[in-house]
Design an enzyme around this catalytic site. Structure first.
Site, short mmCIF file in Angstrom:
data_model
loop_
_atom_site.label_atom_id
_atom_site.label_comp_id
_atom_site.label_asym_id
_atom_site.label_seq_id
_atom_site.Cartn_x
_atom_site.Cartn_y
_atom_site.Cartn_z
N ASN A 116 34.46 41.37 45.64
CA ASN A 116 35.60 42.23 45.97
C ASN A 116 35.47 43.57 45.26
O ASN A 116 34.99 43.66 44.13
CB ASN A 116 36.94 41.54 45.70
CG ASN A 116 37.10 40.97 44.30
OD1 ASN A 116 36.14 40.58 43.66
ND2 ASN A 116 38.32 40.93 43.82
N GLU A 131 37.93 46.66 44.55
CA GLU A 131 39.29 47.18 44.63
C GLU A 131 39.31 48.70 44.52
O GLU A 131 38.30 49.32 44.15
CB GLU A 131 40.14 46.52 43.53
CG GLU A 131 40.23 45.01 43.75
CD GLU A 131 41.12 44.30 42.75
OE1 GLU A 131 41.52 44.91 41.73
OE2 GLU A 131 41.40 43.11 42.99
N CYS A 137 37.54 42.61 50.33
CA CYS A 137 37.31 41.25 49.84
C CYS A 137 35.82 40.95 49.72
O CYS A 137 34.98 41.57 50.40
CB CYS A 137 37.95 40.23 50.78
SG CYS A 137 39.75 40.13 50.65
N GLU A 149 34.21 38.36 50.86
CA GLU A 149 33.66 37.88 52.12
C GLU A 149 33.29 39.05 53.03
O GLU A 149 32.25 39.03 53.71
CB GLU A 149 34.67 36.99 52.85
CG GLU A 149 35.07 35.73 52.10
CD GLU A 149 36.28 35.94 51.19
OE1 GLU A 149 36.44 37.03 50.60
OE2 GLU A 149 37.06 34.98 51.06
N CYS A 193 41.30 34.62 52.27
CA CYS A 193 42.59 35.13 52.77
C CYS A 193 42.57 35.09 54.30
O CYS A 193 41.52 34.87 54.93
CB CYS A 193 42.84 36.55 52.26
SG CYS A 193 41.85 37.82 53.08
N CYS A 227 40.12 37.42 56.01
CA CYS A 227 38.72 36.99 55.86
C CYS A 227 38.42 35.79 56.74
O CYS A 227 37.29 35.64 57.22
CB CYS A 227 38.40 36.69 54.40
SG CYS A 227 38.21 38.21 53.45
N1 THU Z 1 40.08 38.43 47.45
C1 THU Z 1 38.84 38.24 47.98
O1 THU Z 1 37.88 38.94 47.63
N2 THU Z 1 38.70 37.27 48.91
C2 THU Z 1 39.71 36.45 49.33
O2 THU Z 1 39.55 35.74 50.31
C3 THU Z 1 40.97 36.42 48.58
C4 THU Z 1 41.26 37.67 47.84
C5 THU Z 1 40.26 39.51 46.46
C6 THU Z 1 41.02 40.69 46.99
C7 THU Z 1 41.56 41.29 45.72
O3 THU Z 1 40.57 42.16 45.18
C8 THU Z 1 41.74 40.11 44.78
O4 THU Z 1 41.00 39.04 45.36
C9 THU Z 1 43.18 39.68 44.59
O5 THU Z 1 43.80 39.47 45.81
#
Ligand code: THU
Length: 128
Positions: free
Chosen positions: A39, A41, A50, A52, A83, A86
């Site tokens: 991920n 941000e 994310c 994925e 999520c 994803c």
């Molecule tokens: N996140 C992912 O990278 N993949 C997911 O499927 C769930 C959430 C990340 C997004 C964000 O940077 C952090 O987790 C908190 O939500």
């Protein structure tokens, strides 16, 4: 290194200063190649991506479009589920039966499938 170990390794590269929640993903494509993502941000929160999504983008950048297997890992109390967004992104490139491994950095893992994660998925057949 197996797929989950590759997800574990790439997770260390996540840029997650806002959530402090690092996620790693690794997928094996139909050719057998492995692509990884973490991920990333952003201070403008909705611009974050994310793990994925990163792995899928790397696969497509290499000219591959079929996921055979995917694993996701985070430091969560129970195996981390992708999520909703994803799940849809994975389903774009994976058959219903494709295994999805959800894991914790503590060593817990659970194998599920694309169809179990996204039942009733919207797909191209709904536009015909
Ligand atoms: N996140 C992912 O990278 N993949 C997911 O499927 C769930 C959430 C990340 C997004 C964000 O940077 C952090 O987790 C908190 O939500």
């Amino acid at each position: 290194m197996d797929l989950l170990d590759q997800a574990r390794a790439v997770r260390e590269n996540a840029h997650a200063p806002y959530s402090n929640f690092k996620v790693g993903a690794a997928l094996r494509s139909a050719s057998g190649a492995v692509f990884t993502g973490c991920n990333v941000e952003n201070v403008a929160y909705p611009e974050g991506t994310c793990a994925e999504a990163g792995a899928i983008a790397a696969m497509c950048a290499a000219g591959e479009y079929e996921i055979a297997e995917i694993a996701v890992i985070a430091d969560s109390p129970t195996p981390v589920p992708p999520c909703g967004g994803c799940r849809q992104k994975i389903a774009e490139f994976a058959d219903a039966a494709v295994p999805v491994t959800l894991a914790t950095t503590g060593g817990e893992a659970q194998v599920t499938s694309v169809s179990a994660l996204l039942p009733g998925a919207f797909d191209a057949s709904h536009m015909s």
